[in-house]
Design a protein around this motif. Structure first.
Motif, PDB file in Angstrom:
ATOM      1  N   TYR A 148       0.835  -1.209   0.000  1.00 44.22           N
ATOM      2  CA  TYR A 148       0.000   0.000   0.000  1.00 44.22           C
ATOM      3  C   TYR A 148       0.863   1.249   0.000  1.00 44.22           C
ATOM      4  O   TYR A 148       0.481   2.279  -0.560  1.00 44.22           O
ATOM      5  CB  TYR A 148      -1.004  -0.070   1.175  1.00 44.22           C
ATOM      6  N   PHE A 149       2.034   1.141   0.591  1.00 39.29           N
ATOM      7  CA  PHE A 149       3.014   2.232   0.543  1.00 39.29           C
ATOM      8  C   PHE A 149       3.359   2.527  -0.928  1.00 39.29           C
ATOM      9  O   PHE A 149       3.381   3.688  -1.352  1.00 39.29           O
ATOM     10  CB  PHE A 149       4.270   1.818   1.331  1.00 39.29           C
ATOM     11  N   PHE A 150       3.575   1.466  -1.693  1.00 37.26           N
ATOM     12  CA  PHE A 150       3.946   1.686  -3.104  1.00 37.26           C
ATOM     13  C   PHE A 150       2.761   2.159  -3.943  1.00 37.26           C
ATOM     14  O   PHE A 150       2.946   2.879  -4.918  1.00 37.26           O
ATOM     15  CB  PHE A 150       4.594   0.436  -3.697  1.00 37.26           C
ATOM     16  N   TYR A 151       1.548   1.769  -3.570  1.00 37.98           N
ATOM     17  CA  TYR A 151       0.375   2.328  -4.264  1.00 37.98           C
ATOM     18  C   TYR A 151       0.274   3.827  -3.983  1.00 37.98           C
ATOM     19  O   TYR A 151      -0.055   4.615  -4.866  1.00 37.98           O
ATOM     20  CB  TYR A 151      -0.920   1.635  -3.821  1.00 37.98           C
ATOM     21  N   PHE A 152       0.562   4.203  -2.752  1.00 36.21           N
ATOM     22  CA  PHE A 152       0.550   5.616  -2.357  1.00 36.21           C
ATOM     23  C   PHE A 152       1.550   6.397  -3.225  1.00 36.21           C
ATOM     24  O   PHE A 152       1.201   7.418  -3.830  1.00 36.21           O
ATOM     25  CB  PHE A 152       0.918   5.705  -0.868  1.00 36.21           C
ATOM     26  N   PRO A 177      -5.069  13.514   5.835  1.00 34.22           N
ATOM     27  CA  PRO A 177      -4.861  12.483   6.860  1.00 34.22           C
ATOM     28  C   PRO A 177      -5.346  11.068   6.510  1.00 34.22           C
ATOM     29  O   PRO A 177      -4.595  10.123   6.653  1.00 34.22           O
ATOM     30  CB  PRO A 177      -5.618  13.039   8.067  1.00 34.22           C
ATOM     31  N   LEU A 178      -6.571  10.909   6.026  1.00 30.60           N
ATOM     32  CA  LEU A 178      -7.054   9.546   5.792  1.00 30.60           C
ATOM     33  C   LEU A 178      -6.350   8.901   4.594  1.00 30.60           C
ATOM     34  O   LEU A 178      -6.068   7.699   4.598  1.00 30.60           O
ATOM     35  CB  LEU A 178      -8.571   9.508   5.592  1.00 30.60           C
ATOM     36  N   PHE A 179      -6.067   9.713   3.603  1.00 30.39           N
ATOM     37  CA  PHE A 179      -5.336   9.219   2.432  1.00 30.39           C
ATOM     38  C   PHE A 179      -3.957   8.717   2.868  1.00 30.39           C
ATOM     39  O   PHE A 179      -3.509   7.638   2.476  1.00 30.39           O
ATOM     40  CB  PHE A 179      -5.207  10.353   1.408  1.00 30.39           C
ATOM     41  N   PHE A 180      -3.306   9.499   3.707  1.00 30.97           N
ATOM     42  CA  PHE A 180      -1.983   9.143   4.239  1.00 30.97           C
ATOM     43  C   PHE A 180      -2.081   7.863   5.084  1.00 30.97           C
ATOM     44  O   PHE A 180      -1.266   6.961   4.969  1.00 30.97           O
ATOM     45  CB  PHE A 180      -1.472  10.319   5.080  1.00 30.97           C
ATOM     46  N   TYR A 181      -3.117   7.803   5.915  1.00 27.31           N
ATOM     47  CA  TYR A 181      -3.320   6.669   6.833  1.00 27.31           C
ATOM     48  C   TYR A 181      -3.460   5.356   6.062  1.00 27.31           C
ATOM     49  O   TYR A 181      -2.960   4.310   6.493  1.00 27.31           O
ATOM     50  CB  TYR A 181      -4.576   6.947   7.664  1.00 27.31           C
ATOM     51  N   HIS A 182      -4.120   5.413   4.901  1.00 27.49           N
ATOM     52  CA  HIS A 182      -4.287   4.188   4.101  1.00 27.49           C
ATOM     53  C   HIS A 182      -2.980   3.756   3.442  1.00 27.49           C
ATOM     54  O   HIS A 182      -2.891   2.642   2.953  1.00 27.49           O
ATOM     55  CB  HIS A 182      -5.382   4.391   3.047  1.00 27.49           C
ATOM     56  N   GLY A 183      -2.003   4.630   3.445  1.00 28.25           N
ATOM     57  CA  GLY A 183      -0.708   4.290   2.856  1.00 28.25           C
ATOM     58  C   GLY A 183       0.069   3.265   3.660  1.00 28.25           C
ATOM     59  O   GLY A 183       1.049   2.701   3.169  1.00 28.25           O
ATOM     60  N   PHE A 184      -0.349   3.016   4.899  1.00 31.47           N
ATOM     61  CA  PHE A 184       0.362   1.988   5.674  1.00 31.47           C
ATOM     62  C   PHE A 184      -0.592   1.008   6.343  1.00 31.47           C
ATOM     63  O   PHE A 184      -0.203   0.244   7.223  1.00 31.47           O
ATOM     64  CB  PHE A 184       1.311   2.621   6.704  1.00 31.47           C
ATOM     65  N   ASN A 185      -1.853   1.036   5.958  1.00 33.86           N
ATOM     66  CA  ASN A 185      -2.808   0.079   6.508  1.00 33.86           C
ATOM     67  C   ASN A 185      -3.351  -0.781   5.378  1.00 33.86           C
ATOM     68  O   ASN A 185      -3.913  -0.260   4.421  1.00 33.86           O
ATOM     69  CB  ASN A 185      -3.957   0.810   7.204  1.00 33.86           C
ATOM     70  N   ALA A 186      -3.180  -2.080   5.535  1.00 31.97           N
ATOM     71  CA  ALA A 186      -3.505  -2.997   4.437  1.00 31.97           C
ATOM     72  C   ALA A 186      -5.007  -3.047   4.167  1.00 31.97           C
ATOM     73  O   ALA A 186      -5.722  -3.845   4.762  1.00 31.97           O
ATOM     74  CB  ALA A 186      -2.987  -4.384   4.781  1.00 31.97           C
ATOM     75  N   TYR A 187      -5.467  -2.199   3.289  1.00 33.84           N
ATOM     76  CA  TYR A 187      -6.867  -2.231   2.887  1.00 33.84           C
ATOM     77  C   TYR A 187      -6.966  -1.975   1.381  1.00 33.84           C
ATOM     78  O   TYR A 187      -5.986  -1.617   0.742  1.00 33.84           O
ATOM     79  CB  TYR A 187      -7.690  -1.207   3.688  1.00 33.84           C
ATOM     80  N   ALA A 188      -8.172  -2.128   0.832  1.00 34.78           N
ATOM     81  CA  ALA A 188      -8.312  -2.137  -0.630  1.00 34.78           C
ATOM     82  C   ALA A 188      -8.460  -0.764  -1.267  1.00 34.78           C
ATOM     83  O   ALA A 188      -8.212  -0.605  -2.459  1.00 34.78           O
ATOM     84  CB  ALA A 188      -9.520  -2.989  -1.005  1.00 34.78           C
ATOM     85  N   ASP A 189      -8.855   0.245  -0.491  1.00 35.92           N
ATOM     86  CA  ASP A 189      -9.269   1.490  -1.136  1.00 35.92           C
ATOM     87  C   ASP A 189      -8.146   2.284  -1.798  1.00 35.92           C
ATOM     88  O   ASP A 189      -8.386   2.993  -2.768  1.00 35.92           O
ATOM     89  CB  ASP A 189     -10.034   2.361  -0.136  1.00 35.92           C
ATOM     90  N   LEU A 190      -6.947   2.160  -1.265  1.00 32.63           N
ATOM     91  CA  LEU A 190      -5.839   2.877  -1.899  1.00 32.63           C
ATOM     92  C   LEU A 190      -5.471   2.211  -3.236  1.00 32.63           C
ATOM     93  O   LEU A 190      -5.179   2.907  -4.209  1.00 32.63           O
ATOM     94  CB  LEU A 190      -4.625   2.934  -0.963  1.00 32.63           C
TER      95      LEU A 190
END
Lengths: 443, 217
Positions: free
Chosen positions: A193-197, A228-241
């Protein structure tokens, strides 16, 4: 040290696997390497997961790491042979922004954001309920069993977990990473998810730079990276990013295909819209929005014989998720999680308003979007490109609105479980729309 | 709570709480102030001059200026977490997981139930023989965690009655254990609760988190 080497190899393999097919498109041969690498990361991820899906769910075979690796190696060799036979040159050049103090400062701030994110990745394992229940559980079961259970009385029937009807891109990508690294880690999986970010930031930068120049593009990238939420998804394994990345990619390519009248690119854009549906069910909304926006565009330019192009686009959308639909039909599974009963739920507007304009999830981004749109409404109506961009954004948002307003999905707005996550996917699209509207802006 | 360890306050990936200043959302205050300034610009006498001198450029700088306060908060959070992340980076994965779970439990005032569930997972791993046939009876919010962290050490029974061991949390809304018998609560008032079977206490972490073993009759 060994794990770093493994991660590098894994990343290289995924990007190379996505990079080679891109060379068949003239559009990418002229693009800077960073852009191509970011696109390749997404495409490579899909090509791996769809093949895993075919092996595990359609052929019902047990996973064998070395056989699968050999299949990928063979496919890459064939692609290389095909590229060289056609005489295509693999263009690989890095285009760096012209170095000025203000740009350097902005690049440093963005890099600082990315560095913060990297340390979150290394220090905070997957623990959120949604991540575990919806995606990671399936990946972990598969990691240890190497096959899918098709026996109805098995606890892990069809992968197990609460939502066996969910698309399989996310669990399969996690599974593949864990298998390649040779250990099941709730930390290294965050890197996906970091790399998707990072990919989203790169794709947006190189798309915006043509509209508003390097500095303004960097400014908008900075704004996105600090939501903030966009950043937060950058290190939490979920599908939306991941979904955000595929939808953005699809839309950027759709835009480019219309601008350059490039039908091959139109097909690739369609493929990425289809991939989005294989990532998350919400992808269907973007597919419909893309189809409607395209029809609107053809209508606006009064294009003759558009049926042929439109058919190609439509078919290319369907192909990427066809195996998954086949699986759903075969095992009598619904696309939706909840029983769809229709009703009218205007009570959602309060929560929707709260999420957009009051919670700090997006800083003041939605105020900016509304202001930019209202102040430029005449231009948006007059300029085809702008109309296309904004209509896609509004149609996508409208799709969610219809879903919330008239179906049982409204409950996920009232309890806030899906609302902000759904909006997250619109963020990169809205940054693109705002950037396009600031065209000719020189700061 | 203007500056806080904000993103980790909730154990969900869905929302980040608004930053409040005396119960008013800062996003709302700053957003409305931005609109106010733009309206003033528009109705000012120099409107024509401003628009002529590239209104979009002015707009862009305004956005940045108004963005800054909330970005400072976001940056502060990252700095704060960065310190924690650096401190935690040498821990093993299990310790990092426990640390994150327990912190969220603390921020959310969950009374320790989230944090203790992870302790119960670790306790069960030490107490139960590997590959045992087990079932987890706890609240729906905690169940996926047990399944996730206990793979691949145990087999999960498809039905509760088929399991040799039960990881039983007395907060479980559907079951209760009394005088050596486990019952499933009936969803219909007129019906009696269903007896699942006879069990003995195999081991317990505390009064609320117990491992039950099935007794063959």
């Amino acid at each position: 040290m060994i794990i770093a080497l493994k991660i590098f190899t894994l990343l290289f393999l995924q990007i190379a696997f996505g990079f080679l097919p891109l060379q068949l498109f003239g559009y990418f041969r002229d693009k800077p390497a960073w852009f191509n690498l970011a696109v390749a990361y997404g495409l490579g991820g899909y090509l791996i997961t769809i093949q895993l899906f075919l092996i595990l769910f359609i052929l019902k075979l047990k996973f064998n790491f070395f056989v699968f690796l050999s299949v990928i190696a063979l496919e890459m060799s064939l692609l290389l042979y095909f590229i060289s036979k056609r005489g295509y040159k693999i263009n690989f050049y890095f285009q760096w922004p012209k170095l000025e103090i203000k740009k350097i400062i902005l690049i440093l701030i963005i890099l600082l954001q990315i560095s913060f994110l990297f340390f979150y990745v290394l220090a905070r394992p997957t623990i959120t309920y949604d991540s575990i229940a919806a995606w990671s559980y399936k990946a972990k079961v598969l990691y240890h069993q190497n096959e899918i259970s098709f026996y109805k009385n098995n606890f892990n029937y069809l992968g197990g977990g609460g939502h066996i009807n969910y698309p399989w891109h996310v669990p399969l990508q996690q599974f593949w990473w864990q298998k390649f690294l040779g250990e099941y880690s709730d930390l290294y999986v965050n890197l996906i998810y970091f790399f998707y970010f990072v990919s989203i930031l790169i794709i947006l930068y190189y798309t915006l730079v043509k509209f508003i120049g390097g500095f303004s593009s960097l400014l908008l990238i900075f704004l996105l990276s600090s939501m903030p939420l966009f950043f937060y998804h950058g290190f939490n394994a979920y599908a939306d990013l991941s979904l955000s990345c595929y939808v953005l990619l699809a839309f950027v390519l759709l835009l480019a295909s219309l601008k350059n009248a490039d039908n091959k690119l139109l097909i690739l854009a369609g493929i990425f819209f289809g991939v989005a549906f294989f990532v998350k069910i919400e992808g269907i909304i973007y597919m419909i929005a893309a189809i409607l926006s395209l029809l609107l565009f053809y209508f606006q330019i009064k294009r003759q014989n558009f049926f042929k192009d439109f058919s190609k686009f439509f078919i290319s959308i369907i192909v990427p998720f066809l195996p998954w639909i086949f699986f759903l039909v075969k095992y009598d599974l619904n696309i939706s999680n909840v029983e769809s009963t229709f009703g009218f739920h205007p009570e959602i507007f309060k929560n929707l308003f709260f999420s957009l304009f009051i919670s700090s999830n997006w800083n003041i981004w939605w105020y900016i979007v509304v202001i930019v749109f209202l102040l430029n409404i005449k231009r948006v109506y007059k300029e085809k490109e702008l109309l296309f961009g904004w209509s896609f954004l509004f149609l996508s948002f409208g799709g969610f609105l219809v879903l919330y307003l008239f179906t049982t999905e409204y409950q996920f707005v009232l309890d806030h479980t899906a609302l902000s996550r759904n909006i997250l996917t619109l963020m990169p699209l809205s940054v693109l729309a705002v950037g396009m509207t600031f065209k000719k802006l020189k700061l | 709570m203007i500056l806080a360890d904000q993103p980790e306050i909730l154990s969900t990936i869905n929302i980040i709480r608004p930053i409040l200043f005396k119960n008013i959302s800062l996003t709302k205050i700053i957003g409305l102030s931005l609109i106010f300034v733009i309206v003033i610009l528009f109705i000012s006498k120099n409107k024509a001059k401003i628009i002529k001198n590239n209104f979009n450029q002015i707009l862009f700088y305004l956005f940045l200026a108004f963005w800054l306060p909330l970005f400072v908060n976001h940056f502060y959070n990252n700095m704060y977490d960065f310190k924690e992340n650096i401190e935690n980076i040498h821990l093993n994965q299990g310790e990092k997981t426990k640390d994150r779970i327990c912190k969220i439990d603390n921020y959310q005032n969950l009374g320790g139930s989230f944090c203790q569930s992870f302790s119960f997972v670790n306790f069960s791993r030490q107490a139960l023989p590997e590959n045992s046939n087990i079932s987890v009876l706890t609240t729906p919010g905690l169940q996926p965690y047990f399944h996730y962290y206990l793979i691949p050490y145990y087999k999960f029974a498809d039905k509760v009655g088929e399991a040799d061991y039960l990881l039983y949390n007395i907060s479980s809304p559907d079951y209760y254990f009394i005088e050596g018998r486990l019952y499933r609560k009936s969803k219909i008032k007129s019906e009696e609760d269903q007896l699942i079977g006879n069990y003995r206490v195999f081991n317990l972490l505390n009064k609320r988190q117990i491992i039950l073993q099935k007794i063959a009759i």
